[in-house]
Motif scaffolding. Structure first.
Motif, mmCIF file in Angstrom:
data_model
loop_
_atom_site.group_PDB
_atom_site.id
_atom_site.type_symbol
_atom_site.label_atom_id
_atom_site.label_comp_id
_atom_site.label_asym_id
_atom_site.label_seq_id
_atom_site.Cartn_x
_atom_site.Cartn_y
_atom_site.Cartn_z
ATOM 1 N N UNK A 1 0.823 -1.207 0.000
ATOM 2 C CA UNK A 1 0.000 0.000 0.000
ATOM 3 C C UNK A 1 0.856 1.255 0.000
ATOM 4 N N UNK A 2 1.908 1.222 0.780
ATOM 5 C CA UNK A 2 2.778 2.401 0.876
ATOM 6 C C UNK A 2 3.471 2.663 -0.460
ATOM 7 N N UNK A 3 3.996 1.598 -1.063
ATOM 8 C CA UNK A 3 4.699 1.775 -2.343
ATOM 9 C C UNK A 3 3.754 2.308 -3.412
ATOM 10 N N UNK A 4 2.522 1.761 -3.397
ATOM 11 C CA UNK A 4 1.530 2.198 -4.375
ATOM 12 C C UNK A 4 1.169 3.665 -4.138
ATOM 13 N N UNK A 5 1.011 4.021 -2.862
ATOM 14 C CA UNK A 5 0.665 5.410 -2.530
ATOM 15 C C UNK A 5 1.750 6.346 -3.040
#
Ligand SMILES: CC(C)(COP(=O)(O)OP(=O)(O)OC[C@H]1O[C@@H](n2cnc3c(N)ncnc32)[C@H](O)[C@@H]1O)[C@@H](O)C(=O)NCCC(=O)NCCS
Ligand SMILES: Nc1ncnc2c1ncn2[C@@H]1O[C@H](COP(=O)(O)OP(=O)(O)OP(=O)(O)O)[C@@H](O)[C@H]1O
Length: 305
Positions: A175-179
């Motif tokens: 999720x963090x990488x995508x964000x």
């Protein structure tokens, strides 16, 4: 024991930091939490058994996934049986967000132990767990259980903490990488906004389809496609990038524009979409979680609780 009951189901909630260690659980409160816990499991089961569901695991096949099957999901659902009861109780006691998060982290641990390390329900543990807490809180305030009241209880009690949670960088997650790469908020941003995908998209779609006489199966398929068309799903971005996300929303919108499950040939169209997502390894897991969340709110507000 009469009136004051401390069953195993409740042990985690009573032991959680922030709740009085010896807080007695009254029989009606216990019965309510058990019922909500059962409805949460039933909603996860409803999502798992639904078919066709583009790219997702069902009883028919494993969709776009090599590392999990319906059996993995069943094991995971079973491992979560105490969690939803406990978090409903924590919510009814007005527990702070840290207590809910601790219960969620413990549930994730149980999920991973049951699945051999596979993430089957991380999003559901978060979203349905939060809803169970809100349902418990709503009832404890003496409010009638409507979708609006559940959402209001959630925002009033945990809105500020959810906003802070959404701002906290969580290390290393997909999720963090995508964000960072795509500017997509994911599950925590969805929760910080009071779950608009559940209350403003999924629930209205589900109710509209049910009111049109489509029955639970078709209504759930329509709801899943409505969610796929609407949300920025970190699972989809993680596996397929921006192009994959565009594919998911384009196909979902086309299915809905053709009349959804109200149109002749819908099943073949949905299965074609499933095959295409599998070929591209796309999996709208966030939409699947939110479908289960909407099924839970619908069951609770339809009086099943
Ligand atoms: C928020 C958690 C669950 C996940 O963080 P992460 O950054 O990995 O989030 P991410 O957006 O990638 O999504 C995780 C899962 O949510 C689902 N999801 C993906 N996109 C979306 C979306 N737009 N909306 C809702 N759910 C989504 C997917 O199934 C995905 O696998 C985690 O960080 C956490 O805080 N866990 C402990 C707290 C908890 O479970 N509490 C329970 C009660 S509040
Ligand atoms: N029927 C379903 N099929 C597949 N995913 C689902 C289904 N229902 C819910 N999900 C959600 O999708 C997520 C699992 O997706 P995925 O396996 O793509 O994530 P990951 O393990 O984080 O990433 P990857 O396996 O790509 O490394 C879970 O968090 C789960 O909540």
């Amino acid at each position: 024991m009469h009136g004051l009951i401390a069953p195993a189901d409740m042990a985690g909630a009573r032991a959680a930091p922030g709740l009085p260690a010896a807080a007695p659980v009254h029989e009606d409160e216990r019965g309510f939490c058990l019922r909500i816990g059962r409805l949460a499991l039933r909603s996860l089961y409803a999502e798992l058994t639904l078919y066709p569901k583009p790219g997702l695991v069902s009883l028919r096949d494993n969709g776009s996934h090599d590392d999990m099957s319906a059996e993995t999901f069943m094991r995971s659902i079973f491992a979560l049986r105490h969690y939803f009861v406990r978090i409903t109780l924590a919510g009814s006691r007005g527990a702070p967000f840290g207590v809910l998060a601790a219960l969620g982290i413990e549930a994730e641990r149980r999920m991973l132990a049951a699945t051999g390390g596979v993430n089957t329900h991380r999003g559901a543990i978060f979203g349905l767990g939060l809803l169970c807490a809100a349902i418990g809180n709503c009832r404890a305030q003496g409010e009638a259980l409507s979708a609006q009241a559940i959402r209001a209880a959630m925002v009033a009690r945990w809105g500020a903490a959810l906003a802070a949670h959404a701002r906290t960088p969580n290390t290393g997650s997909h999720g963090r990488r995508v964000a960072a790469r795509h500017g997509v908020g994911g599950a925590r941003h969805e929760a910080a906004r009071g779950l608009p995908a559940v209350f403003e998209v999924a629930l209205p779609a589900l109710r509209r389809a049910l009111a049109a006489g489509r029955g639970q199966r078709r209504a759930r398929v329509d709801t899943l496609f409505a969610l796929m068309a609407h949300i920025g799903d970190t699972n989809v971005y993680h596996r397929g990038g921006a192009a994959g996300a565009a594919t998911v929303s384009r196909h979902a919108r086309a299915f809905l524009a053709s009349g959804g499950t109200g149109a002749a040939g819908w099943e073949e169209r949905a299965e074609r979409c499933h095959r295409l997502f599998v070929a591209r390894r796309l999996s709208p897991g966030g939409a699947a979680d939110l479908l289960a969340a909407a099924c839970l709110v619908d069951a609770v507000t339809a009086g099943d609780a």
